[in-house]
Design a protein around this motif. Structure first.
Motif, PDB file in Angstrom:
ATOM      1  N   LEU A 247       0.844  -1.198   0.000  1.00  0.00           N
ATOM      2  CA  LEU A 247       0.000   0.000   0.000  1.00  0.00           C
ATOM      3  C   LEU A 247       0.875   1.242   0.000  1.00  0.00           C
ATOM      4  CD1 LEU A 247      -2.585  -0.889   2.822  1.00  0.00           C
ATOM      5  CD2 LEU A 247      -2.923  -1.119   0.370  1.00  0.00           C
ATOM      6  N   GLN A 248       0.426   2.262  -0.721  1.00  0.00           N
ATOM      7  CA  GLN A 248       1.034   3.593  -0.608  1.00  0.00           C
ATOM      8  C   GLN A 248      -0.099   4.566  -0.281  1.00  0.00           C
ATOM      9  OE1 GLN A 248       2.513   5.496  -4.071  1.00  0.00           O
ATOM     10  NE2 GLN A 248       1.096   4.506  -5.487  1.00  0.00           N
ATOM     11  N   GLN A 249       0.077   5.332   0.786  1.00  0.00           N
ATOM     12  CA  GLN A 249      -1.010   6.173   1.280  1.00  0.00           C
ATOM     13  C   GLN A 249      -0.620   7.634   1.416  1.00  0.00           C
ATOM     14  OE1 GLN A 249      -1.742   4.066   4.946  1.00  0.00           O
ATOM     15  NE2 GLN A 249      -3.314   2.774   4.025  1.00  0.00           N
ATOM     16  N   ASP A 250       0.645   7.944   1.339  1.00  0.00           N
ATOM     17  CA  ASP A 250       1.095   9.312   1.580  1.00  0.00           C
ATOM     18  C   ASP A 250       1.512   9.962   0.270  1.00  0.00           C
ATOM     19  OD1 ASP A 250       2.107  11.669   2.449  1.00  0.00           O
ATOM     20  OD2 ASP A 250       3.620  10.840   3.796  1.00  0.00           O
ATOM     21  N   PRO A 251       0.667  10.865  -0.293  1.00  0.00           N
ATOM     22  CA  PRO A 251       1.028  11.491  -1.577  1.00  0.00           C
ATOM     23  C   PRO A 251       2.291  12.328  -1.502  1.00  0.00           C
ATOM     24  CG  PRO A 251      -0.868  12.603  -0.565  1.00  0.00           C
ATOM     25  CD  PRO A 251      -0.610  11.363   0.239  1.00  0.00           C
ATOM     26  N   GLN A 252       2.678  12.796  -0.323  1.00  0.00           N
ATOM     27  CA  GLN A 252       3.880  13.608  -0.196  1.00  0.00           C
ATOM     28  C   GLN A 252       5.147  12.798  -0.447  1.00  0.00           C
ATOM     29  OE1 GLN A 252       3.738  15.453   3.654  1.00  0.00           O
ATOM     30  NE2 GLN A 252       2.075  16.825   3.107  1.00  0.00           N
ATOM     31  N   ARG A 253       5.035  11.477  -0.414  1.00  0.00           N
ATOM     32  CA  ARG A 253       6.213  10.645  -0.629  1.00  0.00           C
ATOM     33  C   ARG A 253       6.713  10.713  -2.065  1.00  0.00           C
ATOM     34  NH1 ARG A 253       6.824   5.152   2.717  1.00  0.00           N
ATOM     35  NH2 ARG A 253       6.466   5.948   4.785  1.00  0.00           N
ATOM     36  N   SER A 254       5.895  11.237  -2.974  1.00  0.00           N
ATOM     37  CA  SER A 254       6.347  11.352  -4.358  1.00  0.00           C
ATOM     38  C   SER A 254       7.580  12.239  -4.469  1.00  0.00           C
ATOM     39  CB  SER A 254       5.223  11.917  -5.229  1.00  0.00           C
ATOM     40  OG  SER A 254       4.834  13.199  -4.764  1.00  0.00           O
ATOM     41  N   ALA A 255       7.803  13.100  -3.473  1.00  0.00           N
ATOM     42  CA  ALA A 255       8.984  13.971  -3.472  1.00  0.00           C
ATOM     43  C   ALA A 255      10.266  13.195  -3.214  1.00  0.00           C
ATOM     44  CB  ALA A 255       8.823  15.070  -2.426  1.00  0.00           C
ATOM     45  N   HIS A 256      10.136  11.941  -2.797  1.00  0.00           N
ATOM     46  CA  HIS A 256      11.313  11.148  -2.439  1.00  0.00           C
ATOM     47  C   HIS A 256      11.737  10.188  -3.543  1.00  0.00           C
ATOM     48  CE1 HIS A 256      11.362  12.439   1.799  1.00  0.00           C
ATOM     49  NE2 HIS A 256      10.056  12.480   1.673  1.00  0.00           N
ATOM     50  N   ARG A 257      11.305  10.441  -4.768  1.00  0.00           N
ATOM     51  CA  ARG A 257      11.670   9.554  -5.867  1.00  0.00           C
ATOM     52  C   ARG A 257      13.078   9.872  -6.369  1.00  0.00           C
ATOM     53  NH1 ARG A 257       7.636   6.499  -7.940  1.00  0.00           N
ATOM     54  NH2 ARG A 257       5.516   6.938  -7.262  1.00  0.00           N
ATOM     55  N   ASN A 258      14.057   9.568  -5.588  1.00  0.00           N
ATOM     56  CA  ASN A 258      15.445   9.755  -6.006  1.00  0.00           C
ATOM     57  C   ASN A 258      16.285   8.604  -5.467  1.00  0.00           C
ATOM     58  OD1 ASN A 258      16.706  10.604  -3.297  1.00  0.00           O
ATOM     59  ND2 ASN A 258      14.987  12.024  -3.488  1.00  0.00           N
ATOM     60  N   ARG A 259      17.434   8.429  -6.030  1.00  0.00           N
ATOM     61  CA  ARG A 259      18.281   7.282  -5.707  1.00  0.00           C
ATOM     62  C   ARG A 259      18.821   7.317  -4.280  1.00  0.00           C
ATOM     63  NH1 ARG A 259      17.843   2.793  -8.878  1.00  0.00           N
ATOM     64  NH2 ARG A 259      17.225   3.488 -10.950  1.00  0.00           N
ATOM     65  N   GLU A 260      18.754   8.468  -3.634  1.00  0.00           N
ATOM     66  CA  GLU A 260      19.231   8.540  -2.259  1.00  0.00           C
ATOM     67  C   GLU A 260      18.237   7.893  -1.301  1.00  0.00           C
ATOM     68  OE1 GLU A 260      20.007  12.577  -1.371  1.00  0.00           O
ATOM     69  OE2 GLU A 260      21.645  12.794  -2.812  1.00  0.00           O
ATOM     70  N   CYS A 261      16.970   7.824  -1.703  1.00  0.00           N
ATOM     71  CA  CYS A 261      15.935   7.258  -0.831  1.00  0.00           C
ATOM     72  C   CYS A 261      15.797   5.748  -0.980  1.00  0.00           C
ATOM     73  CB  CYS A 261      14.589   7.914  -1.129  1.00  0.00           C
ATOM     74  SG  CYS A 261      14.532   9.666  -0.703  1.00  0.00           S
ATOM     75  N   ARG A 262      15.860   5.289  -2.222  1.00  0.00           N
ATOM     76  CA  ARG A 262      15.744   3.855  -2.478  1.00  0.00           C
ATOM     77  C   ARG A 262      16.135   3.593  -3.927  1.00  0.00           C
ATOM     78  NH1 ARG A 262       9.975   2.939  -0.779  1.00  0.00           N
ATOM     79  NH2 ARG A 262      10.393   0.733  -1.115  1.00  0.00           N
TER      80      ARG A 262
END
Length: 474
Positions: A247-262
């Motif tokens: 599940l993905q529930q937090d729309p603000q997580r789209s800001a973390h789409r970079n290689r440093e996060c995963r």
């Protein structure tokens, strides 16, 4: 009715809406019928008229299912197949001619001799995918199966685009009952990786679900998760299907789409900034009838997936909730999952169900129980809760964190669960009851520790976990 505005018709339809079968039955013992329901009021209503159909389409496809194609599509190209193709050159498709030309050069490089010489019995040159016009390859007796999307998936995407349904499809179930059986073939690794990558590329480049469920036999699910099974005892457990839920529930997580996060991209676990991971491995009951059952190991895809989250994902976009469902799992197998959970500091909710649910009459079915002893089942169940108490007692879950036990349906079982939570309270940790099956971490209730038998059990379980972790090759 026809004179009512669409808004009122949508409101009327909402009263007929029911939970999708993949939601209602996710906690049940896994079967190939996860997406099947006899109760289909909205589908029936959509057949009343074209107007109702148009109004209901966005609701109908909110929960969509995507089957994997059961037809085998890959052929192991060996020397004898090439010899057979050489005798039918005029019948070969363009694709088959390309394969023949490329593979013949590789075959000649292996040495000289006839394709029917004994020396070439085990020469496997390559695995090639069969295309629609490949009539010669289709006639080969042994065509192999890799997971792949059903043939009409492109038409489904056209339908989604035609009716502008992409933003309405929020839940997807990918399912199959086919077992992947080529893990022992080293040359299958590259085609398998390509096939799995293609599946997730096709789905996530065209759809954006908040919830994704995969239902498949353990060997197939391990391929779809890009994980190994790490078990030679799967025969003992006789698990036909496993379910995994993201599940993905937090729309603000789209800001973390970079290689440093995963490491975005390849594996399913890294396709979205998932906030929840749920897993249903079904029943371990069959293994209790085997010799030295406690030494048997169930498939380890969940353990390895959790390790990937622990090692490869930063706290900013890691999971915050986790659920596990298994019918009388071995405590040693649950311990492995707990070791992985201990490495994920972002968890705020843990939910478990370790006994049969109300829909499952397993304990009163002698054929299912086999030679399993009831005392052994509950001994392992208690061992699992001791380990869970050790996890809750040491993991920094934080104020407001929740623990949910779905085993609290029966009074006697609920009493056992409550005793394990009370052991944490006597240890000094405040856990406040929230309903009949949930507890909330409340630091305001923390107090001085009081010695207790269950506390000692939990600490002993934790000590065993730490010893096991020291020998674990993560």
């Amino acid at each position: 009715m026809e004179r009512l505005p669409n808004e009122l018709l949508v409101s009327i339809a909402s009263h007929l809406d029911v939970d999708a079968p993949s939601v209602k039955k996710f906690s049940h013992e896994p079967t190939a019928r996860l997406t099947v329901s006899d109760d289909t009021p909205l589908k029936n209503l959509s057949q009343v008229s074209w107007r109702w159909r148009k109004i209901l389409l966005p609701i109908l496809f909110r929960y969509s299912r995507i089957p994997l194609d059961p037809s085998p599509q890959w052929v192991p190209i060996d020397a004898r197949i090439l010899d057979n193709m050489q005798g039918q050159l005029t019948k070969l498709s363009n694709h088959e001619i390309q394969i023949y030309t490329r593979m013949m050069s590789k075959f000649k490089a292996t040495g000289t001799g006839s394709a029917f010489d004994q020396a070439f019995d085990d020469v496997l040159i390559n695995l090639c995918r069969v295309e629609d016009d490949d009539k010669v390859l289709k006639s080969v007796p042994h065509i192999l199966w890799f997971p792949h999307l059903f043939k009409n998936f492109a038409q489904f995407l056209q339908f989604v685009e035609q009716y502008d349904l992409k933003n309405h499809i929020k839940n997807i179930v990918v399912y199959t009952d086919k077992e992947y059986q080529l893990r022992h073939v080293s040359t299958a690794d590259a085609p398998l990786a390509h096939a799995i990558h293609e599946i997730w590329d096709q789905i996530f480049s065209n759809l954006d679900p908040n919830r994704l469920v995969v239902a498949a036999p353990p060997s197939t699910l391990s391929a779809l998760l890009d994980a190994q099974m790490l078990s030679s005892d799967t025969w003992a457990f006789d698990m036909k299907m496993h379910y995994v839920e993201f599940l993905q529930q937090d729309p603000q997580r789209s800001a973390h789409r970079n290689r440093e996060c995963r490491p975005w991209g390849n594996a399913l676990v890294h396709r979205k900034p998932w906030t929840h991971l749920g897993y249903n491995e079904g029943s371990s009951i069959t293994a209790y009838s085997t010799y030295e059952y406690h030494l048997k190991q169930s498939p380890k895809m969940l353990y390895l997936t959790l390790l990937r989250l622990a090692k490869e994902v930063q706290n900013c976009c890691n999971i915050t909730s986790f659920s596990f469902i298994g019918v009388f799992p071995f405590s040693t197998n649950l311990n492995a999952i707990i070791r992985a959970l201990q490495k994920i500091p972002t968890l705020r909710e843990i939910q478990v169900q370790l006994a049969p649910g109300p829909e499952n009459d397993l304990l009163n079915t002698p054929k299912r129980l086999g030679r399993a002893q009831s005392a052994d089942l509950w001994l392992e169940w208690n061992g699992c809760y001791s380990a869970l108490a050790g996890l809750l007692g040491t993991q920094e879950l934080g104020d407001g964190a929740r623990f949910v036990s779905k085993d609290c349906g029966e009074k006697e079982v609920a009493k056992e669960v409550e005793e394990y939570i009370e052991s944490l309270q006597k240890r000094g940790q405040g856990w406040r009851k929230d309903g009949h099956e949930a507890w909330i971490r409340d630091t305001c209730l923390d107090q001085e520790a009081v010695p207790d038998e269950h506390v000692e059990d939990a600490e002993s379980a934790l000590h065993q976990l730490m010893l096991a972790a020291a020998h674990e090759l993560d």
